[in-house]
Design an enzyme around this catalytic site. Structure first.
Site, short mmCIF file in Angstrom:
data_model
loop_
_atom_site.label_atom_id
_atom_site.label_comp_id
_atom_site.label_asym_id
_atom_site.label_seq_id
_atom_site.Cartn_x
_atom_site.Cartn_y
_atom_site.Cartn_z
N ASP A 127 0.81 -1.21 0.00
CA ASP A 127 0.00 0.00 0.00
C ASP A 127 0.85 1.26 0.00
O ASP A 127 2.01 1.25 0.43
CB ASP A 127 -0.92 0.03 1.23
CG ASP A 127 -1.87 -1.15 1.27
OD1 ASP A 127 -2.25 -1.64 0.19
OD2 ASP A 127 -2.24 -1.57 2.38
N LYS A 128 0.26 2.35 -0.43
CA LYS A 128 0.95 3.64 -0.47
C LYS A 128 1.60 3.98 0.86
O LYS A 128 2.77 4.38 0.91
CB LYS A 128 -0.05 4.74 -0.85
CG LYS A 128 0.51 6.16 -0.75
CD LYS A 128 -0.58 7.19 -0.95
CE LYS A 128 -0.05 8.60 -0.71
NZ LYS A 128 -1.11 9.62 -0.81
#
Length: 307
Positions: free
Chosen positions: A134-135
């Protein structure tokens, strides 16, 4: 032109009905399309807040999206390892892995393309990307430089022979020392931005062990047996130990930070050509280390121990 239609079966706002019925359209996108006259009800243009009658036909006619192509960009990379087949990179928290609507550039893929050719299997938006994080999760990713390597790494993931271990700060104290979470994951029926435990979801297994206890928080290691979207975040929330700082699955009262305290620390796989076992470790980022330092001080634990 993308066209679609559906029949209204329940009374609700038009923008909400569209977003819940057409999974490729978010509510904000539905609102903009309604205001642009691209969504009509029985041929009439309504407002996003209007509530069509049950039985009405909603027609959607959206222009084709602009094609996205990842372009090379000179962005610094923390490369842990590289050979002719593979790049292992330590992704910083806050960096998106590949271009997507809303994130057309300045992603990890843009940086990698500037550095090296990548495999073509995933097309122009996700070249080289075999798995993602994820970011706002930091840590190790393996990236394929050619199609042969991509096939090999993908097969290893499917066979569950890779090592992918994360460290996380989570809420609460554990009674057990370790455990296994086996709960299927799929898109949440209540919020399309989230994943959830759903009966007909894809199999998902996370192994965890407790590293340190701080009273209200704990430091855990999580080893992935499968790699579903948001898997660790959803699984830890499922057992009432959400990841600290998680804006989607955690409580609002949490540790201060720029996202969830989750780091892909260890990565292992067989080199696609030689078959040699390769194993890598990346230290947690500074904000993660600082949070652990503060928690250790509060709990009266030694502060100089490696994480």
């Amino acid at each position: 032109m993308q066209t679609e239609e559906f029949t209204v079966t329940t009374t609700d706002r038009l923008d909400k009905l569209v977003a819940e019925t057409v999974t490729t359209i978010s509510r904000s996108q539905a609102k903009s399309a309604i205001e642009a006259g691209q969504i009509t009800v029985d041929g009439a243009t309504l407002r996003p807040k209007d509530k069509p009658k049950v039985g009405a036909t909603v027609n959607i006619a959206l222009p084709d999206p602009e094609p996205l192509n990842a372009k090379p960009q000179d962005i610094p990379l923390d490369i842990v390892y590289e050979d002719d087949d593979v790049i292992v990179v330590n992704k910083p928290q806050g960096m998106v892995v590949h271009p997507a609507p809303g994130h057309p550039d300045h992603t990890l893929v843009n940086a990698l393309l500037y550095h090296s050719p990548l495999s073509s299997i995933n097309g122009t938006l996700r070249p080289g990307i075999v798995h993602r994080i994820d970011k706002d999760t930091s840590g190790l990713l393996m990236v394929a430089k050619n199609d042969h390597a991509h096939h090999s790494l993908s097969e290893q993931l499917q066979a569950k022979t890779n090592l992918r271990e994360y460290v996380a700060i989570v809420h609460g104290n554990f009674k057990e020392e370790n455990g296994v979470i086996n709960a299927p994951l799929g898109r949440s029926p209540k919020d399309r931005k989230k994943q959830a435990i759903v009966a007909d979801g894809r199999p998902a297994v996370t192994h965890f062990r407790v590293l340190e206890r701080y009273g209200d928080y704990s430091l855990v290691a999580c080893r992935l047996e499968t790699g579903r979207t948001h898997q660790i975040r959803v699984h830890m929330a499922y057992i009432n130990h959400p990841v600290a700082g998680d804006p989607l699955y955690g409580p609002k009262k949490t540790l201060k930070g720029a996202g969830q305290f989750l780091h892909a620390k260890e990565l292992g796989f067989k080199q696609p050509t030689t078959g040699e076992q390769l194993d890598f470790t990346a230290p947690v980022p500074a904000n993660f280390a600082e949070a652990v330092h503060r928690l250790r001080l509060q709990a009266g634990l030694p502060v100089d121990k490696a994480i």
